[in-house]
Scaffold this motif. Structure first.
Motif, PDB file in Angstrom:
ATOM      1  N   PRO A  30       3.592   1.367   3.120  1.00 21.66           N
ATOM      2  CA  PRO A  30       3.256   2.774   2.890  1.00 21.66           C
ATOM      3  C   PRO A  30       2.640   2.877   1.493  1.00 21.66           C
ATOM      4  N   GLY A  31       1.610   3.696   1.347  1.00 19.92           N
ATOM      5  CA  GLY A  31       0.823   3.760   0.115  1.00 19.92           C
ATOM      6  C   GLY A  31       1.594   3.567  -1.182  1.00 19.92           C
ATOM      7  N   LYS A  32       2.660   4.345  -1.369  1.00 21.96           N
ATOM      8  CA  LYS A  32       3.390   4.254  -2.629  1.00 21.96           C
ATOM      9  C   LYS A  32       4.667   3.445  -2.473  1.00 21.96           C
ATOM     10  N   GLY A  33       4.869   2.867  -1.297  1.00 21.77           N
ATOM     11  CA  GLY A  33       6.146   2.218  -1.014  1.00 21.77           C
ATOM     12  C   GLY A  33       6.121   0.714  -1.156  1.00 21.77           C
ATOM     13  N   GLN A  34       7.206   0.098  -0.668  1.00 21.07           N
ATOM     14  CA  GLN A  34       7.346  -1.350  -0.778  1.00 21.07           C
ATOM     15  C   GLN A  34       6.473  -2.075   0.232  1.00 21.07           C
TER      16      GLN A  34
ATOM     17  N   HIS B  51       5.898   0.200  -7.011  1.00 25.86           N
ATOM     18  CA  HIS B  51       5.456  -0.713  -5.956  1.00 25.86           C
ATOM     19  C   HIS B  51       3.951  -0.929  -5.895  1.00 25.86           C
ATOM     20  N   ILE B  52       3.237  -0.631  -6.960  1.00 24.99           N
ATOM     21  CA  ILE B  52       1.793  -0.870  -6.921  1.00 24.99           C
ATOM     22  C   ILE B  52       1.433  -1.872  -8.006  1.00 24.99           C
ATOM     23  N   ASP B 177      11.200   3.050   3.229  1.00 22.47           N
ATOM     24  CA  ASP B 177       9.884   2.552   3.644  1.00 22.47           C
ATOM     25  C   ASP B 177       9.953   1.858   5.000  1.00 22.47           C
ATOM     26  N   GLU B 185       6.205   6.365  11.510  1.00 23.67           N
ATOM     27  CA  GLU B 185       4.738   6.319  11.524  1.00 23.67           C
ATOM     28  C   GLU B 185       4.126   6.226  12.935  1.00 23.67           C
ATOM     29  N   GLU B 228      -1.782   5.783   8.169  1.00 22.04           N
ATOM     30  CA  GLU B 228      -1.668   6.537   6.931  1.00 22.04           C
ATOM     31  C   GLU B 228      -3.042   6.595   6.294  1.00 22.04           C
TER      32      GLU B 228
END
Lengths: 187, 308
Positions: A30-34, B51-52, B177, B185, B228
């Motif tokens: 997920p974009g900002k996730g793990q 996480h980025i 997540d 999702e 997403e």
């Protein structure tokens, strides 16, 4: 020792003392996730499969596997025979253990035979194998760049999608890992 | 080794669609009085998020998003700005991920996240119309109806509807997540595109908390056909609170042995002057995938890292 970021299709790891191979792999996040590593794993001894999602903190033991170069001799009663050219030792693999390799098997080809505790359990072919097209619809001339494909049959009986300009009798290079057409081979 | 010409020729339709989509998006923003801007790809300090992962470039980094520079422009009095640019994120590679991808990002002063959802909806519907898709798209044997209004559902509700455990439990076990990806999702954006909104506060590092419920951040994500596509929020404009959140993220990164980033001080300085606003990022490659009915991001980009 492997970490989750080493996971990819074809990686072999040990879980509960059995060797497993990653048969399907997808990276999801997920974009900002793990980062998550979604895998389908196949037990290399009994073929049982299961799905599991790993996280970046997970790690794995590598499976204690050995590979040995052997030459393909013949097929008999559903068994495939291979020989070590130095020791003349022969081993057999059954249909299930061959997986997709049977689609690209030509006489005398050298393959890596996979040994788990000295037992032959699988095979891997060279990444690229050249095979002859034995059965193909004729080419409608002029169509070279459209990206259109057609199914043709190879000398092993395997059916593959190729560009429309490939003709019967020609040799093509196939990626044995994906089973996909790569390019035409001259001569 | 690969038959390059053949592989690239197969992408022709997708690449043409991609070019037309980008033109259409650009036109939408120009017609709505947005200023198209460019900000540097190489930056000294990415936003510290847990996480980025940023890719180093010399002593600096390649941007993971243009967020910080764009907000400095907002703060300097540019109320409506958009940008289409490359972003870079280390170790992200899958059917929906490339370590180098194309992002559309836009900001509107005076908007909140609900208004930005409206605009996102309008922009994509306009683009679909421009490209001749009408009111529906077909992606991987699914038909998605684009007629507004799109579905809006809170994150809390998605857990109640689709997850085997509660949101609270997922958060306390660090499984948010995983549950989102595995159970939620696949149900999002199936009949119609879906916005999920009001994320748990700690999952909106740069988002404003909701006034009526401080446990959630005014953040949303857009999903179409389970993909997403876009992330947006009402912007946090409190520099002190932002610094505190960055500090927490940096602390977590240090604990986990991730690369540490320096505090983006100039961004924090300018945040003092930033008006109430909302901003959103949208993955262009994935939007092309949807219109081109492509199963993988590889099909809608000229070259992947493996092709080079």
């Amino acid at each position: 020792m492997y970490t989750a970021s080493d996971l990819k299709k074809g990686l072999r790891i040990k879980i509960d003392n059995d060797p497993y191979i990653v048969t399907e792999f997808n990276f999801v996040k997920p974009g900002k996730g793990q980062a998550l590593y979604r895998c389908k794993l196949k037990n290399m001894l009994n073929g049982n499969q299961f799905e599991r999602t790993f996280r970046s903190v997970d790690n794995f033991e590598s499976a204690d596997l050995r590979e040995k170069k052997m030459q393909y001799l013949y097929k008999e009663e559903g068994k495939y025979c291979f020989m070590d050219n130095e020791t003349y030792e022969q081993i057999y693999l059954v249909e299930d253990q061959m997986d997709d390799a049977k689609n690209f098997l030509i006489d005398n080809i050298e393959a890596e035979i996979l040994l788990f505790e000295d037992r032959a359990i699988g095979i891997s072919l060279p990444n690229f194998v050249d095979l002859i097209v034995t059965d193909a619809e004729p080419w409608a001339k002029g169509d070279t760049v459209s990206g259109a494909t057609k199914p043709v049959k190879l000398q092993t009986g395997y059916t593959i999608q190729v560009p429309t300009f490939v003709n019967e009798g020609e040799k093509i290079r196939v990626d044995t890992r994906t089973g996909e057409y790569m390019t035409r081979v001259k001569g | 080794m690969r038959d390059d010409g053949f592989q690239l020729a197969r992408k022709r339709d997708a690449l043409q669609l991609r070019a037309r989509l980008i033109q259409s998006i650009r036109l939408y923003f120009i017609n709505h009085d947005f200023l198209e801007i460019e900000t540097p790809l190489r930056i000294p300090a990415p936003a510290p998020e847990e996480h980025i992962e940023a890719l180093p470039s010399g002593n600096w980094f390649l941007q993971t998003s243009p967020e910080l520079c764009m907000k400095r422009l907002l703060a300097a009095g540019y109320p409506k700005i958009f940008q289409i640019c490359k972003c870079f994120r280390a170790s992200e590679r899958g059917n929906l991920h490339l370590p180098e991808f194309t992002m559309l990002e836009w900001y509107v002063a005076g908007f909140d996240y609900q208004q930005l959802m409206d605009q996102c909806e309008e922009m994509i519907v306009d683009a679909a119309g421009d490209l001749g898709f009408g009111d529906a798209i077909n992606w991987q044997n699914r038909k998605i109806n684009l007629t507004p209004p799109w579905e809006r559902i809170s994150v809390q509700e998605t857990f109640q509807k689709f997850a085997p455990i509660t949101l609270t439990e997922a958060l306390s076990k660090d499984r948010f997540d995983e549950i989102l990806v595995e159970y939620i999702e696949p149900h999002l954006g199936i009949a119609k595109p879906t916005f999920i909104y009001d994320y748990p506060a700690k999952l909106g590092a740069l988002a404003r908390l909701k006034e009526s419920d401080q446990s959630v951040a005014e953040r949303f994500e857009l999903y179409i056909a389970g993909l997403e596509l876009s992330n947006g929020f009402s912007e946090l404009t409190n520099a002190q609170e932002q610094r505190q959140r960055f500090n927490e993220a940096l602390k977590l990164r240090t604990q986990k042995n991730y690369a540490t980033y320096q505090m983006p001080e100039k961004f924090l300085d300018s945040l003092e002057n930033m008006p109430a606003s909302a901003g959103i990022a949208l993955g262009i490659d994935r939007l092309v995938m949807l219109f081109a009915d492509a199963a993988s991001i590889d099909e809608v980009t000229t070259f992947t890292p493996e092709d080079l």
